[in-house]
Design an enzyme around this catalytic site. Structure first.
Site, PDB file in Angstrom:
ATOM      1  N   ARG A   1       0.861  -1.187   0.000  1.00 24.47           N
ATOM      2  CA  ARG A   1       0.000   0.000   0.000  1.00 24.47           C
ATOM      3  C   ARG A   1       0.898   1.239   0.000  1.00 24.47           C
ATOM      4  O   ARG A   1       1.954   1.240   0.614  1.00 24.47           O
ATOM      5  CB  ARG A   1      -0.867  -0.036   1.250  1.00 24.47           C
ATOM      6  CG  ARG A   1      -1.936   0.990   1.349  1.00 24.47           C
ATOM      7  CD  ARG A   1      -2.840   0.727   2.561  1.00 24.47           C
ATOM      8  NE  ARG A   1      -3.719  -0.401   2.294  1.00 24.47           N
ATOM      9  CZ  ARG A   1      -4.016  -1.357   3.170  1.00 24.47           C
ATOM     10  NH1 ARG A   1      -3.504  -1.333   4.384  1.00 24.47           N
ATOM     11  NH2 ARG A   1      -4.816  -2.344   2.846  1.00 24.47           N
TER      12      ARG A   1
ATOM     13  N   ASP B   1      -3.014  -6.527  13.208  1.00 26.78           N
ATOM     14  CA  ASP B   1      -3.398  -5.147  13.491  1.00 26.78           C
ATOM     15  C   ASP B   1      -4.137  -5.105  14.816  1.00 26.78           C
ATOM     16  O   ASP B   1      -4.753  -6.098  15.220  1.00 26.78           O
ATOM     17  CB  ASP B   1      -4.332  -4.605  12.395  1.00 26.78           C
ATOM     18  CG  ASP B   1      -3.710  -4.668  11.014  1.00 26.78           C
ATOM     19  OD1 ASP B   1      -2.653  -4.059  10.820  1.00 26.78           O
ATOM     20  OD2 ASP B   1      -4.294  -5.326  10.127  1.00 26.78           O
TER      21      ASP B   1
ATOM     22  N   ASP C   1      -6.903  -9.833  12.202  1.00 28.64           N
ATOM     23  CA  ASP C   1      -6.182 -10.469  11.092  1.00 28.64           C
ATOM     24  C   ASP C   1      -5.209 -11.566  11.505  1.00 28.64           C
ATOM     25  O   ASP C   1      -4.200 -11.795  10.833  1.00 28.64           O
ATOM     26  CB  ASP C   1      -5.466  -9.415  10.239  1.00 28.64           C
ATOM     27  CG  ASP C   1      -6.427  -8.381   9.668  1.00 28.64           C
ATOM     28  OD1 ASP C   1      -7.596  -8.744   9.418  1.00 28.64           O
ATOM     29  OD2 ASP C   1      -6.021  -7.231   9.465  1.00 28.64           O
TER      30      ASP C   1
ATOM     31  N   GLU D   1      -4.978 -14.114   8.660  1.00 33.61           N
ATOM     32  CA  GLU D   1      -4.133 -13.622   7.566  1.00 33.61           C
ATOM     33  C   GLU D   1      -2.656 -13.740   7.944  1.00 33.61           C
ATOM     34  O   GLU D   1      -1.817 -14.119   7.118  1.00 33.61           O
ATOM     35  CB  GLU D   1      -4.492 -12.164   7.266  1.00 33.61           C
ATOM     36  CG  GLU D   1      -3.719 -11.565   6.121  1.00 33.61           C
ATOM     37  CD  GLU D   1      -4.029 -10.088   5.907  1.00 33.61           C
ATOM     38  OE1 GLU D   1      -3.351  -9.484   5.052  1.00 33.61           O
ATOM     39  OE2 GLU D   1      -4.911  -9.530   6.596  1.00 33.61           O
TER      40      GLU D   1
END
Length: 180
Positions: A26, A110, A123, A126
């Site tokens: 990002r 996070d 997360d 993930e």
């Protein structure tokens, strides 16, 4: 980190987030530096263009203060919303800066902190998936787990970017620089 690459107060920089495999994750197009030292970077942004790894773009909805530290494996985004201050904390590598941008590796985990002080670790699925896919070293896992604990202590003790004075001081500084 090279000393000359530390951004100066008032300078606008990009922030680039990567994944462990080296791929871009990002990019925030513009953040105004409020404080830049070799250990701490504090910045502010508002309605900033963000580009995702797949090329999609979006614009942040509210003013935010961002906090990066060279000794901790997390960074913190303090978002000013109508109903209070929200914090989004990324477990990540410590930052590095060069002429192109402030850079860090995002490690999936996070913590979201709500205006009432409650928080949630996000997360984890993930993180497990990427840890296996990208072969995160065991040492990185230990460091990240330790930094989750540190971050939770900071939240509970209202330390660092979670201190009420931090928000007041840096929001005001951002407003002055932006309105100048």
């Amino acid at each position: 980190m090279v000393k000359e690459s530390i951004p100066k107060e008032g300078e606008n920089i990009k922030i680039q987030s990567y994944k462990h495999d080296g791929n871009i994750h990002r990019v925030w197009s513009e953040t105004t530096i409020l404080k830049g030292t070799e250990h701490v970077i504090i910045g502010g942004n508002d309605h900033t263009l963000v580009t995702e790894s797949d090329g999609r773009t979006w614009i942040t909805r509210e003013p935010a203060i961002v906090y990066f530290h060279s000794e901790y494996w997390f960074n913190v985004i303090c978002m000013f919303r109508e109903d209070g201050i929200y914090y989004y904390c990324n477990l990540s590598s410590p930052f590095a800066c060069d002429e192109e941008a402030l850079k860090y590796i995002d490690y999936d985990l996070d913590i979201k902190v709500y205006p009432n002080g409650k928080y949630h670790l996000l997360d984890e699925d993930e993180y497990e998936q990427h840890m296996n896919q990208m072969n995160y070293p065991h040492d990185i896992d230990i460091i990240l787990r330790r930094n989750v604990d540190i971050l939770q202590q900071w939240i509970e003790q209202k330390k660092g970017p979670f201190a009420p004075d931090f928000i007041k001081v840096w929001k005001e500084r951002y407003k002055k620089i932006r309105d100048y």
